[in-house]
Design a protein around this motif. Sequence first.
Motif, PDB file in Angstrom:
ATOM      1  N   UNK A 162      35.704  29.506  49.088  1.00 30.74           N
ATOM      2  CA  UNK A 162      35.599  30.515  48.027  1.00 30.74           C
ATOM      3  C   UNK A 162      36.791  31.455  48.174  1.00 30.74           C
ATOM      4  N   UNK A 163      37.586  31.546  47.129  1.00 31.65           N
ATOM      5  CA  UNK A 163      38.782  32.383  47.168  1.00 31.65           C
ATOM      6  C   UNK A 163      38.693  33.446  46.078  1.00 31.65           C
ATOM      7  N   UNK A 164      39.561  34.442  46.198  1.00 34.90           N
ATOM      8  CA  UNK A 164      39.556  35.566  45.264  1.00 34.90           C
ATOM      9  C   UNK A 164      40.989  35.892  44.870  1.00 34.90           C
ATOM     10  N   UNK A 165      41.226  36.098  43.587  1.00 36.13           N
ATOM     11  CA  UNK A 165      42.511  36.647  43.120  1.00 36.13           C
ATOM     12  C   UNK A 165      42.252  38.071  42.667  1.00 36.13           C
ATOM     13  N   UNK A 166      43.036  39.005  43.176  1.00 40.31           N
ATOM     14  CA  UNK A 166      42.773  40.416  42.881  1.00 40.31           C
ATOM     15  C   UNK A 166      44.072  41.196  42.835  1.00 40.31           C
ATOM     16  N   UNK A 167      44.042  42.336  42.123  1.00 40.40           N
ATOM     17  CA  UNK A 167      45.208  43.211  42.185  1.00 40.40           C
ATOM     18  C   UNK A 167      45.145  44.119  43.412  1.00 40.40           C
ATOM     19  N   UNK A 168      44.081  44.045  44.176  1.00 37.42           N
ATOM     20  CA  UNK A 168      44.015  44.734  45.462  1.00 37.42           C
ATOM     21  C   UNK A 168      43.597  46.184  45.396  1.00 37.42           C
ATOM     22  N   UNK A 169      43.489  46.746  44.172  1.00 33.87           N
ATOM     23  CA  UNK A 169      43.232  48.185  44.036  1.00 33.87           C
ATOM     24  C   UNK A 169      41.927  48.594  44.725  1.00 33.87           C
ATOM     25  N   UNK A 170      40.928  47.744  44.648  1.00 34.07           N
ATOM     26  CA  UNK A 170      39.616  48.099  45.227  1.00 34.07           C
ATOM     27  C   UNK A 170      39.371  47.443  46.590  1.00 34.07           C
ATOM     28  N   UNK A 171      40.398  46.765  47.116  1.00 32.95           N
ATOM     29  CA  UNK A 171      40.187  46.108  48.417  1.00 32.95           C
ATOM     30  C   UNK A 171      39.964  47.085  49.576  1.00 32.95           C
ATOM     31  N   UNK A 172      40.534  48.317  49.521  1.00 33.39           N
ATOM     32  CA  UNK A 172      40.255  49.198  50.663  1.00 33.39           C
ATOM     33  C   UNK A 172      38.755  49.317  50.940  1.00 33.39           C
ATOM     34  N   UNK A 173      37.930  49.374  49.883  1.00 34.30           N
ATOM     35  CA  UNK A 173      36.487  49.451  50.139  1.00 34.30           C
ATOM     36  C   UNK A 173      35.783  48.104  50.064  1.00 34.30           C
ATOM     37  N   UNK A 174      36.412  47.109  49.459  1.00 30.22           N
ATOM     38  CA  UNK A 174      35.689  45.848  49.219  1.00 30.22           C
ATOM     39  C   UNK A 174      36.096  44.682  50.116  1.00 30.22           C
ATOM     40  N   UNK A 175      37.226  44.795  50.807  1.00 31.67           N
ATOM     41  CA  UNK A 175      37.683  43.636  51.595  1.00 31.67           C
ATOM     42  C   UNK A 175      36.619  43.230  52.623  1.00 31.67           C
ATOM     43  N   UNK A 176      36.120  44.176  53.381  1.00 36.53           N
ATOM     44  CA  UNK A 176      35.156  43.826  54.440  1.00 36.53           C
ATOM     45  C   UNK A 176      33.855  43.270  53.862  1.00 36.53           C
ATOM     46  N   UNK A 177      33.239  43.920  52.858  1.00 34.56           N
ATOM     47  CA  UNK A 177      32.017  43.338  52.297  1.00 34.56           C
ATOM     48  C   UNK A 177      32.231  41.960  51.663  1.00 34.56           C
ATOM     49  N   UNK A 178      33.389  41.750  51.051  1.00 37.84           N
ATOM     50  CA  UNK A 178      33.640  40.436  50.439  1.00 37.84           C
ATOM     51  C   UNK A 178      33.810  39.372  51.519  1.00 37.84           C
ATOM     52  N   UNK A 179      34.501  39.740  52.582  1.00 39.90           N
ATOM     53  CA  UNK A 179      34.670  38.783  53.695  1.00 39.90           C
ATOM     54  C   UNK A 179      33.299  38.471  54.314  1.00 39.90           C
ATOM     55  N   UNK A 180      32.499  39.519  54.516  1.00 37.01           N
ATOM     56  CA  UNK A 180      31.165  39.323  55.125  1.00 37.01           C
ATOM     57  C   UNK A 180      30.285  38.466  54.222  1.00 37.01           C
ATOM     58  N   UNK A 181      30.470  38.603  52.904  1.00 31.39           N
ATOM     59  CA  UNK A 181      29.644  37.820  51.972  1.00 31.39           C
ATOM     60  C   UNK A 181      30.059  36.358  51.932  1.00 31.39           C
ATOM     61  N   UNK A 182      31.320  36.080  52.368  1.00 25.98           N
ATOM     62  CA  UNK A 182      31.711  34.669  52.420  1.00 25.98           C
ATOM     63  C   UNK A 182      32.976  34.292  51.683  1.00 25.98           C
TER      64      UNK A 182
END
Length: 348
Positions: free
Chosen positions: A104-124
């Motif tokens: 499962x991969x994600x394409x993002x502009x990264x703007x919300x990754x400061x708060x979402x990177x860890x939860x997204x990684x934990x989710x899989x």
Amino acid sequence: MSAEAAVGFEPGPLIDPQARVIDYLRVSVTDRCNYGCVYCIPNDGVAQADRADVLSFEEIAALVRVFASLGVRRVRLTGGEPTVRRDLPALVRLLRAIPGLDDIALSTNGHLLPQLAAPLRAAGVDRVNISVDSLDAERFRRITRRGDLHRVLAGVEAARAAGFSSIKLNTVAIRGANDDELDRICAWAWERGVVPRFIEEMPMADGRAYVPGAHLPAAEIRGRIAAAWPGTQAVADVAHALPGAGPARYFRLAPDGHGARPRRFGIISPMTEHFCTTCNRLRLSTAGALHACLGHDDAVDLRGPLHAGGDEAVVRAIRAALGGKRPGHTFQLIGLGGPRKAMVQIGG
Ligand code: SAM
């Protein structure tokens, strides 16, 4: 005749009329974006799906389950900007539970990754691609219309800390906009163990956001990067090629630097070095339309069949879309030949 044959239900792999095997699905989870990149969104905007038409997470998971039963092994969440969809990790958890899905991969502009990177990684989420079109904050804001480079770079750091198995940067290379910083972007990425990739601009949205003279061909991208490290040339990085994994072709600077990691970069060159013959993907739009090719507007609805006929009807609809998959796109460098829809409407 079995009941399955009577309704045309064939559980076998997805093979299109050109004998290309489809094992990869891009899923647009929203057509909304918190940025408005000038090459993506025309000045007069693009129509957005009605909220009532947006697939729920359960609908997306039900459709992906059908794709997985037909041999799709990898899914990429995209958009629009996928991270603006509320509670994206919940969708990732649903997808993670689908048998047969390896990646499962994600394409993002990264703007919300400061708060979402860890939860997204934990989710899989396994892998993440982050769009960075410039390392100059003012220029970045101009290209993205409202982007915040510092947040995006913090997002890259958050992704590195979260431990994704791969992080890539995506840069749309545009003459006169960022063509003078391709080497800087490479160096920045290499210092962080991240693979930079450069994308040729495509004339999406009827070419309404495309400036023909600003197109930067793959050969020139390679030449500019090699020229920044005198004595090197860009050679195909065959050792690291992942056949069929995606449209990027990988290169490295040769000879290698002393004791340094290989200086690798990718190029996605839909315009001057086509890769349609190896296309292995389909795209599911926010409202459940299945697009067999990014370069054409053709689409087949999957949401109606899901509700009216369940998995078998969805399989028939997927096969109908696959049967109409074109041999390739018809983009022209002068800006003609593309679809009426923008990337965000098809699922970029
Ligand atoms: N918002 C997410 C992102 O930034 O990655 C996902 C969607 S975005 C449409 C996916 C990628 O398509 C981005 O790397 C973006 O730069 C690229 N893109 C958008 N319009 C394009 C165009 N006309 N030609 C080439 N690439 C484009």
